[in-house]
Scaffold this active site. Structure first.
Site, PDB file in Angstrom:
ATOM      1  N   ALA A  66      70.464 -20.144  13.818  1.00  0.00           N
ATOM      2  CA  ALA A  66      69.606 -19.065  14.311  1.00  0.00           C
ATOM      3  C   ALA A  66      69.048 -19.522  15.648  1.00  0.00           C
ATOM      4  CB  ALA A  66      68.482 -18.826  13.319  1.00  0.00           C
ATOM      5  N   GLY A 111      72.045 -21.024  10.286  1.00  0.00           N
ATOM      6  CA  GLY A 111      72.540 -19.648  10.196  1.00  0.00           C
ATOM      7  C   GLY A 111      74.030 -19.541  10.487  1.00  0.00           C
ATOM      8  N   GLU A 114      75.711 -20.413   7.363  1.00  0.00           N
ATOM      9  CA  GLU A 114      75.486 -19.282   6.448  1.00  0.00           C
ATOM     10  C   GLU A 114      76.406 -18.104   6.801  1.00  0.00           C
ATOM     11  OE1 GLU A 114      71.254 -19.583   7.331  1.00  0.00           O
ATOM     12  OE2 GLU A 114      70.849 -19.568   5.183  1.00  0.00           O
ATOM     13  N   GLU A 134      67.796 -27.047   8.479  1.00  0.00           N
ATOM     14  CA  GLU A 134      66.507 -26.338   8.541  1.00  0.00           C
ATOM     15  C   GLU A 134      65.314 -27.256   8.284  1.00  0.00           C
ATOM     16  OE1 GLU A 134      69.251 -25.106   7.246  1.00  0.00           O
ATOM     17  OE2 GLU A 134      69.454 -23.003   7.809  1.00  0.00           O
TER      18      GLU A 134
HETATM   19  N1  DAK Z   1      69.106 -21.931  19.173  1.00  0.00           N
HETATM   20  C1  DAK Z   1      68.916 -21.763  20.495  1.00  0.00           C
HETATM   21  N2  DAK Z   1      69.547 -22.493  21.432  1.00  0.00           N
HETATM   22  C2  DAK Z   1      70.407 -23.424  21.010  1.00  0.00           C
HETATM   23  C3  DAK Z   1      70.664 -23.670  19.637  1.00  0.00           C
HETATM   24  C4  DAK Z   1      69.958 -22.858  18.676  1.00  0.00           C
HETATM   25  N3  DAK Z   1      70.156 -22.960  17.368  1.00  0.00           N
HETATM   26  N4  DAK Z   1      71.548 -24.659  19.532  1.00  0.00           N
HETATM   27  C5  DAK Z   1      71.844 -25.020  20.797  1.00  0.00           C
HETATM   28  N5  DAK Z   1      71.164 -24.297  21.679  1.00  0.00           N
HETATM   29  C6  DAK Z   1      71.206 -24.383  23.142  1.00  0.00           C
HETATM   30  C7  DAK Z   1      70.483 -25.620  23.639  1.00  0.00           C
HETATM   31  O1  DAK Z   1      69.095 -25.382  23.717  1.00  0.00           O
HETATM   32  C8  DAK Z   1      71.120 -25.807  24.991  1.00  0.00           C
HETATM   33  O2  DAK Z   1      70.553 -24.877  25.892  1.00  0.00           O
HETATM   34  P1  DAK Z   1      69.994 -25.348  27.365  1.00  0.00           P
HETATM   35  O3  DAK Z   1      69.020 -26.420  27.077  1.00  0.00           O
HETATM   36  O4  DAK Z   1      71.240 -25.822  28.054  1.00  0.00           O
HETATM   37  O5  DAK Z   1      69.412 -24.090  27.927  1.00  0.00           O
HETATM   38  C9  DAK Z   1      72.547 -25.368  24.773  1.00  0.00           C
HETATM   39  O6  DAK Z   1      72.539 -24.570  23.588  1.00  0.00           O
HETATM   40  C10 DAK Z   1      73.516 -26.522  24.556  1.00  0.00           C
HETATM   41  O7  DAK Z   1      72.994 -27.335  23.541  1.00  0.00           O
HETATM   42  P2  DAK Z   1      72.854 -28.936  23.667  1.00  0.00           P
HETATM   43  O8  DAK Z   1      72.663 -29.331  25.096  1.00  0.00           O
HETATM   44  O9  DAK Z   1      71.838 -29.358  22.681  1.00  0.00           O
HETATM   45  O10 DAK Z   1      74.315 -29.389  23.200  1.00  0.00           O
HETATM   46  P3  DAK Z   1      74.725 -30.783  22.545  1.00  0.00           P
HETATM   47  O11 DAK Z   1      76.211 -30.803  22.529  1.00  0.00           O
HETATM   48  O12 DAK Z   1      74.003 -31.918  23.198  1.00  0.00           O
HETATM   49  O13 DAK Z   1      74.210 -30.703  21.038  1.00  0.00           O
HETATM   50  C11 DAK Z   1      73.853 -29.607  18.907  1.00  0.00           C
HETATM   51  C12 DAK Z   1      74.790 -29.780  20.160  1.00  0.00           C
HETATM   52  C13 DAK Z   1      74.470 -28.476  18.056  1.00  0.00           C
HETATM   53  C14 DAK Z   1      73.902 -30.891  18.076  1.00  0.00           C
HETATM   54  C15 DAK Z   1      72.429 -29.293  19.376  1.00  0.00           C
HETATM   55  O14 DAK Z   1      72.484 -28.207  20.301  1.00  0.00           O
HETATM   56  C16 DAK Z   1      71.521 -28.894  18.256  1.00  0.00           C
HETATM   57  O15 DAK Z   1      71.027 -29.755  17.514  1.00  0.00           O
HETATM   58  N6  DAK Z   1      71.241 -27.598  18.182  1.00  0.00           N
HETATM   59  C17 DAK Z   1      70.326 -27.059  17.200  1.00  0.00           C
HETATM   60  C18 DAK Z   1      70.959 -27.011  15.854  1.00  0.00           C
HETATM   61  C19 DAK Z   1      69.988 -26.406  14.880  1.00  0.00           C
HETATM   62  O16 DAK Z   1      68.998 -27.038  14.482  1.00  0.00           O
HETATM   63  N7  DAK Z   1      70.198 -25.127  14.595  1.00  0.00           N
HETATM   64  C20 DAK Z   1      69.250 -24.344  13.852  1.00  0.00           C
HETATM   65  C21 DAK Z   1      69.491 -24.556  12.389  1.00  0.00           C
HETATM   66  S1  DAK Z   1      68.212 -23.805  11.506  1.00  0.00           S
HETATM   67  C22 DAK Z   1      65.058 -17.287   9.628  1.00  0.00           C
HETATM   68  C23 DAK Z   1      66.135 -17.350   8.796  1.00  0.00           C
HETATM   69  C24 DAK Z   1      67.067 -18.328   8.994  1.00  0.00           C
HETATM   70  C25 DAK Z   1      66.916 -19.266  10.001  1.00  0.00           C
HETATM   71  C26 DAK Z   1      65.832 -19.187  10.817  1.00  0.00           C
HETATM   72  C27 DAK Z   1      64.881 -18.196  10.648  1.00  0.00           C
HETATM   73  N8  DAK Z   1      64.065 -16.254   9.457  1.00  0.00           N
HETATM   74  C28 DAK Z   1      64.259 -15.309   8.414  1.00  0.00           C
HETATM   75  C29 DAK Z   1      63.074 -16.041  10.407  1.00  0.00           C
HETATM   76  C30 DAK Z   1      67.918 -20.254  10.202  1.00  0.00           C
HETATM   77  C31 DAK Z   1      67.630 -21.342  10.885  1.00  0.00           C
HETATM   78  C32 DAK Z   1      68.664 -22.179  11.393  1.00  0.00           C
HETATM   79  O17 DAK Z   1      69.755 -21.795  11.719  1.00  0.00           O
END
Ligand code: DAK
Length: 259
Positions: A66, A111, A114, A134
Site C-alpha cells: 500500500a 498489499g 495480498e 506490516e
Molecule cells: N509506498 C510508497 N512508496 C513506496 C513504497 C510504498 N509501499 N515502496 C517503495 N516506494 C517508493 C520509495 O519511497 C522510493 O521513492 P522515492 O524516495 O524515490 O521518491 C521508490 O519507491 C523506490 O524505492 P526504494 O528507493 O526504497 O527502492 P529500493 O530498491 O532501495 O528498496 C524496497 C525496495 C521494496 C525494499 C523498499 O522500497 C521498501 O522497503 N518499500 C516499502 C515496502 C513496504 O513496507 N511496503 C508496505 C507494506 S505494508 C490499510 C490496509 C492495508 C495496508 C495499509 C493500510 N488500510 C486499510 C488503511 C497495507 C500495508 C502495506 O502494504
C-alpha cells in the site's frame, strides 16, 4: 475505458493489467484501487475475455505494498472503512468468472502480496520477493493477508512471515505453495497467456462454476458439497455439456459456446 495507473493490453481476449507507478514501485494508492475495481467490473461477464493477467510495471516490483505516503490522517473509522474497501476489491478479483493469474515480477510486499494472493494463482519470475512487512510499520495486513496467506502456506509458515516481516524469495514461495511456477525474467506473461489460452478451450460455464466452488471452500457459510451438486445439475442442462459429450463420442474437438 482509460485508467490513471493501469496499463491494459488485450491480446486476443487475454487481458494483461499492469499496475503502472514504477517510480513508487507500483504502490497501491487509492486511485490504483479505484482503477482495479473499474477494470474488473468492466471485464466481468464480457464473453470476449478469456482471462486476466495482473503484473507490475518496471524492473523491480510487482507491487511494493500500500502507498505508505497515504497513511497520514487515518483513524479507527477511516482505517476500517479503507480495509473493507480494499478487501471488497480484492474479493472482486478472486470472484472473477475467468482465470486471473498474477505474474509476480519483483517485490510483492504487504498489499502487493495480498493482491497477488487474491488472484487465482501466481507465477513468480526469479526476482520475485514476497512478504507481509506490516508489523514494521506498526500495523497489520488490511487486505486479507492474515487470511489468504494461511490458506496457501498453513498457519506456522504464515505466522512466521507475518510476525517477522521477513521476505521470501521465489523458490521459497514455490516450496511454500504460494506460487505455481518460478520462471526466468520475461517468461511469466507468456506462460500465463498459454495457460489462459488453454482454459479458454474448455466449457466457459464449467470454468466459472469451478472457480466459484473452489472459492466457496474457504467460506464458512457455504456448503461446498451441496453447492457442487447443485452446480452439477445446472451444468447438465447446458448445451456445452451435450456438445462436450458428443464431441468425445464423435472423436472431434468440442466447440463450446458458453450456453
Ligand atoms: N509506498 C510508497 N512508496 C513506496 C513504497 C510504498 N509501499 N515502496 C517503495 N516506494 C517508493 C520509495 O519511497 C522510493 O521513492 P522515492 O524516495 O524515490 O521518491 C521508490 O519507491 C523506490 O524505492 P526504494 O528507493 O526504497 O527502492 P529500493 O530498491 O532501495 O528498496 C524496497 C525496495 C521494496 C525494499 C523498499 O522500497 C521498501 O522497503 N518499500 C516499502 C515496502 C513496504 O513496507 N511496503 C508496505 C507494506 S505494508 C490499510 C490496509 C492495508 C495496508 C495499509 C493500510 N488500510 C486499510 C488503511 C497495507 C500495508 C502495506 O502494504
Amino acid at each position: 475505458m482509460n485508467f490513471e495507473h493501469l496499463l491494459i493490453d488485450n491480446n486476443d481476449g487475454i487481458i494483461t493489467v499492469t499496475v503502472n507507478r514504477p517510480k513508487a514501485l507500483n504502490a497501491l494508492n487509492r486511485q490504483v484501487f479505484t482503477d482495479l475495481k473499474n477494470c474488473f467490473e468492466q471485464y466481468k461477464g464480457d464473453a470476449s475475455v478469456k482471462g486476466i493477467i495482473v503484473t507490475g510495471a518496471g524492473e523491480k516490483a510487482f507491487v511494493a505494498g500500500a502507498d505508505i505516503k497515504e497513511f497520514d490522517g487515518l483513524d479507527a473509522e477511516k482505517g476500517q472503512a479503507l480495509s473493507k474497501r480494499g478487501q471488497d476489491i480484492f474479493l472482486q478479483i478472486e470472484e472473477f468468472d475467468k482465470p486471473v493469474i498474477a505474474v509476480v515480477n519483483g517485490f510483492a510486499l504487504g498489499g502487493g502480496c495480498e493482491l497477488a494472493m487474491a488472484c487465482h494463482f501466481r507465477i513468480a519470475e526469479e526476482n520475485a520477493r514476497f512478504g507481509q512487512p506490516e508489523v514494521n510499520l506498526g500495523i497489520i495486513p488490511g487486505y486479507a493477508g492474515t487470511q489468504r496467506l494461511v490458506r496457501y502456506m498453513g498457519k506456522g509458515k504464515a505466522l512466521e512471515l507475518l510476525l517477522t516481516a521477513d521476505m521470501i524469495d521465489a523458490q521459497t514461495a514455490l516450496r511454500y505453495d504460494l506460487v505455481n511456477y518460478v520462471l526466468p525474467k520475461g517468461e511469466g506473461i507468456p506462460k500465463a497467456q498459454k495457460i489462459i489460452a488453454k482454459i479458454a478451450t474448455k466449457a466457459p460455464i464449467a470454468v466459472s462454476e469451478t472457480i466459484k466452488l473452489v472459492n466457496d471452500y474457504y467460506k464458512s457459510d457455504a456448503d461446498g458439497f451441496a453447492g457442487e451438486s447443485e452446480a452439477f445439475g445446472r451444468i447438465c442442462d447446458t448445451e456445452d455439456f451435450k456438445e462436450g459429450a458428443a464431441a468425445f463420442v464423435e472423436k472431434r474437438k468440442a466447440n463450446f459456446k458458453g450456453k
